[in-house]
Design an enzyme around this catalytic site. Structure first.
Site, PDB file in Angstrom:
ATOM      1  NE  ARG A  87      30.864 -43.842 -24.963  1.00 27.52           N
ATOM      2  CZ  ARG A  87      30.502 -43.460 -23.733  1.00 27.52           C
ATOM      3  NH1 ARG A  87      30.413 -44.350 -22.765  1.00 27.52           N
ATOM      4  NH2 ARG A  87      30.235 -42.199 -23.471  1.00 27.52           N
ATOM      5  CD  GLN A 122      26.953 -34.561 -14.766  1.00 26.87           C
ATOM      6  OE1 GLN A 122      26.120 -35.350 -14.310  1.00 26.87           O
ATOM      7  NE2 GLN A 122      26.603 -33.489 -15.436  1.00 26.87           N
ATOM      8  CG  HIS A 140      30.424 -39.270 -13.784  1.00 22.59           C
ATOM      9  ND1 HIS A 140      29.289 -38.924 -14.489  1.00 22.59           N
ATOM     10  CD2 HIS A 140      30.099 -39.138 -12.477  1.00 22.59           C
ATOM     11  CE1 HIS A 140      28.314 -38.627 -13.623  1.00 22.59           C
ATOM     12  NE2 HIS A 140      28.786 -38.737 -12.406  1.00 22.59           N
ATOM     13  CB  CYS A 148      45.209 -53.314 -12.603  1.00 18.45           C
ATOM     14  SG  CYS A 148      45.284 -55.038 -12.092  1.00 18.45           S
ATOM     15  CG  ASN A 234      20.514 -27.874 -21.705  1.00 19.98           C
ATOM     16  OD1 ASN A 234      20.002 -28.167 -22.800  1.00 19.98           O
ATOM     17  ND2 ASN A 234      20.807 -28.793 -20.788  1.00 19.98           N
TER      18      ASN A 234
HETATM   19  P1  OAD Z   1      22.703 -36.085 -20.785  1.00 20.35           P
HETATM   20  O1  OAD Z   1      22.791 -36.779 -22.102  1.00 20.35           O
HETATM   21  O2  OAD Z   1      21.794 -36.646 -19.709  1.00 20.35           O
HETATM   22  O3  OAD Z   1      22.240 -34.564 -21.015  1.00 20.35           O
HETATM   23  C1  OAD Z   1      22.902 -33.809 -22.004  1.00 20.35           C
HETATM   24  C2  OAD Z   1      22.314 -32.403 -21.938  1.00 20.35           C
HETATM   25  O4  OAD Z   1      23.005 -31.601 -22.894  1.00 20.35           O
HETATM   26  C3  OAD Z   1      20.834 -32.353 -22.304  1.00 20.35           C
HETATM   27  O5  OAD Z   1      20.143 -31.553 -21.345  1.00 20.35           O
HETATM   28  C4  OAD Z   1      20.833 -31.668 -23.679  1.00 20.35           C
HETATM   29  O6  OAD Z   1      19.691 -30.828 -23.829  1.00 20.35           O
HETATM   30  C5  OAD Z   1      22.071 -30.814 -23.590  1.00 20.35           C
HETATM   31  N1  OAD Z   1      22.678 -30.465 -24.868  1.00 20.35           N
HETATM   32  C6  OAD Z   1      22.583 -31.105 -26.056  1.00 20.35           C
HETATM   33  N2  OAD Z   1      23.305 -30.449 -26.995  1.00 20.35           N
HETATM   34  C7  OAD Z   1      23.877 -29.371 -26.373  1.00 20.35           C
HETATM   35  C8  OAD Z   1      24.719 -28.313 -26.786  1.00 20.35           C
HETATM   36  N3  OAD Z   1      25.147 -28.223 -28.058  1.00 20.35           N
HETATM   37  N4  OAD Z   1      25.104 -27.384 -25.869  1.00 20.35           N
HETATM   38  C9  OAD Z   1      24.669 -27.465 -24.585  1.00 20.35           C
HETATM   39  N5  OAD Z   1      23.860 -28.449 -24.121  1.00 20.35           N
HETATM   40  C10 OAD Z   1      23.477 -29.379 -25.024  1.00 20.35           C
HETATM   41  O7  OAD Z   1      24.198 -35.978 -20.261  1.00 20.35           O
HETATM   42  P2  OAD Z   1      24.659 -35.644 -18.809  1.00 20.35           P
HETATM   43  O8  OAD Z   1      23.763 -34.634 -18.156  1.00 20.35           O
HETATM   44  O9  OAD Z   1      26.093 -35.322 -18.873  1.00 20.35           O
HETATM   45  O10 OAD Z   1      26.700 -40.907 -15.865  1.00 20.35           O
HETATM   46  O11 OAD Z   1      24.477 -37.078 -18.070  1.00 20.35           O
HETATM   47  C11 OAD Z   1      24.894 -37.147 -16.722  1.00 20.35           C
HETATM   48  C12 OAD Z   1      25.351 -38.559 -16.474  1.00 20.35           C
HETATM   49  O12 OAD Z   1      24.300 -39.473 -16.845  1.00 20.35           O
HETATM   50  C13 OAD Z   1      26.527 -38.997 -17.310  1.00 20.35           C
HETATM   51  O13 OAD Z   1      27.736 -38.558 -16.779  1.00 20.35           O
HETATM   52  C14 OAD Z   1      26.387 -40.501 -17.203  1.00 20.35           C
HETATM   53  C15 OAD Z   1      24.900 -40.620 -17.464  1.00 20.35           C
HETATM   54  O14 OAD Z   1      24.344 -41.726 -16.862  1.00 20.35           O
HETATM   55  C16 OAD Z   1      27.594 -41.969 -15.743  1.00 20.35           C
HETATM   56  O15 OAD Z   1      28.069 -42.499 -16.726  1.00 20.35           O
HETATM   57  C17 OAD Z   1      27.887 -42.363 -14.329  1.00 20.35           C
END
Ligand code: OAD
Length: 266
Positions: A87, A122, A140, A148, A234
């Site tokens: 990744r 995030q 995050h 380490c 969004n």
């Molecule tokens: P998610 O995958 O949960 O949500 C992504 C959001 O982006 C969704 O609401 C989609 O609708 C939206 N989306 C998709 N394409 C888009 C675009 N082109 N423009 C704008 N929005 C779009 O990701 P996060 O909310 O970042 O935590 O997830 C939060 C956390 O959950 C992550 O940081 C991770 C995960 O568990 C850890 O790793 C600790």
């Protein structure tokens, strides 16, 4: 739902007058940079694994969705290290998109006139910094630096794949990604700084996040109760949609540049 153009105009008017702006971003802001989300990456890497029999055996035993935990790393450091290095390289190969750039333009417009700006993300992909954002809080952590397991010392990595998995650190431990795994605490002070910015801003933008993972998701609520004008970008509705002032429904790579052009013409 009011039409998008009218909502953009109203959101831009608030942004144009703002003395301080705070932003929360999630994986959606990097979607148009073609960085796979956690689950997409799992499927993609499994397909890669199918082409490399040495990885296939590992997948049978391991559910990719549980890779992001300290327990997973302790149980199978080779697989977790390989997964995160894969990744990491994907993030390095990606380019910031117009949404990332627009957020950097907002920061410059606000700070050039003596205002305050803070971007809490995030995401661990480093694309906000590469797009020119400066005041960034990586809630995050970052996949681009590893630390380490014994001393916590952070080691920056090059752009090449790791030579072995896991890599030994300089301090005699193992190198692990400098990201927040499930069950781990956020970086010290990160949430406090982000919450302070959300509580004191005139305008708060929540971009590309499903708004379901706390404490980050709580930032929009803090901004809302503190009287900020709140804007969500969004394609989908989220739990934050009910409380924001302006819902800009669409991709951030398209809508953020339009918002910036209206708020900061010329
Ligand atoms: P998610 O995958 O949960 O949500 C992504 C959001 O982006 C969704 O609401 C989609 O609708 C939206 N989306 C998709 N394409 C888009 C675009 N082109 N423009 C704008 N929005 C779009 O990701 P996060 O909310 O970042 O935590 O997830 C939060 C956390 O959950 C992550 O940081 C991770 C995960 O568990 C850890 O790793 C600790």
């Amino acid at each position: 739902m009011p039409d998008l153009d009218a909502t953009l105009t109203r959101a831009a008017a608030a942004l144009a007058e703002a003395r301080s702006v705070a932003v929360l971003t999630g994986a959606g802001v990097s979607a148009e940079s073609r960085i796979p989300t956690f689950r997409e990456a799992a499927a993609a890497l499994k397909q890669d694994a199918d082409e490399h029999t040495d990885m296939r055996a590992l997948w049978e035993e391991f559910d990719p969705a549980t890779l992001a935990t300290p327990e997973a790393f302790n149980a199978n450091p080779e697989l977790v290290s390989r997964w995160y290095d894969w990744r990491r390289l994907k993030c390095l190969a990606a380019e910031p998109n117009a949404g990332h750039v627009a957020l950097a333009v907002i920061e410059r417009a606000i700070t050039d006139r003596g205002g305050a700006f803070c971007l809490a993300t995030q995401n661990v992909d480093g694309l906000h910094a590469r797009a020119g954002s400066v005041n960034i809080i990586e809630l995050h952590g970052s996949i681009l630096s590893w630390r380490c397991t014994r001393t916590g010392a952070v080691e920056l990595l090059g752009r090449e794949p790791m030579l072995r998995h896991p890599m030994e650190s300089r301090d005699g431990g193992l190198l692990r990604p400098n990201v927040v795994w499930f069950g781990e605490s956020l970086p010290p002070g990160a949430m406090e700084s982000a919450a302070e910015a959300a509580a004191s801003c005139d305008v708060f933008l929540t971009v590309g996040t499903s708004s379901v993972v706390y404490p980050a998701a709580g930032l929009t609520e803090i901004a809302h109760v503190s009287g900020a004008t709140t804007i969500e970008v969004n394609p989908d509705s989220t739990p934050a949609t009910a409380i924001v002032d302006h819902q800009l429904q669409g991709p951030s790579g398209e809508l953020l540049p339009r918002l910036v052009a209206l708020a900061f013409p010329g």
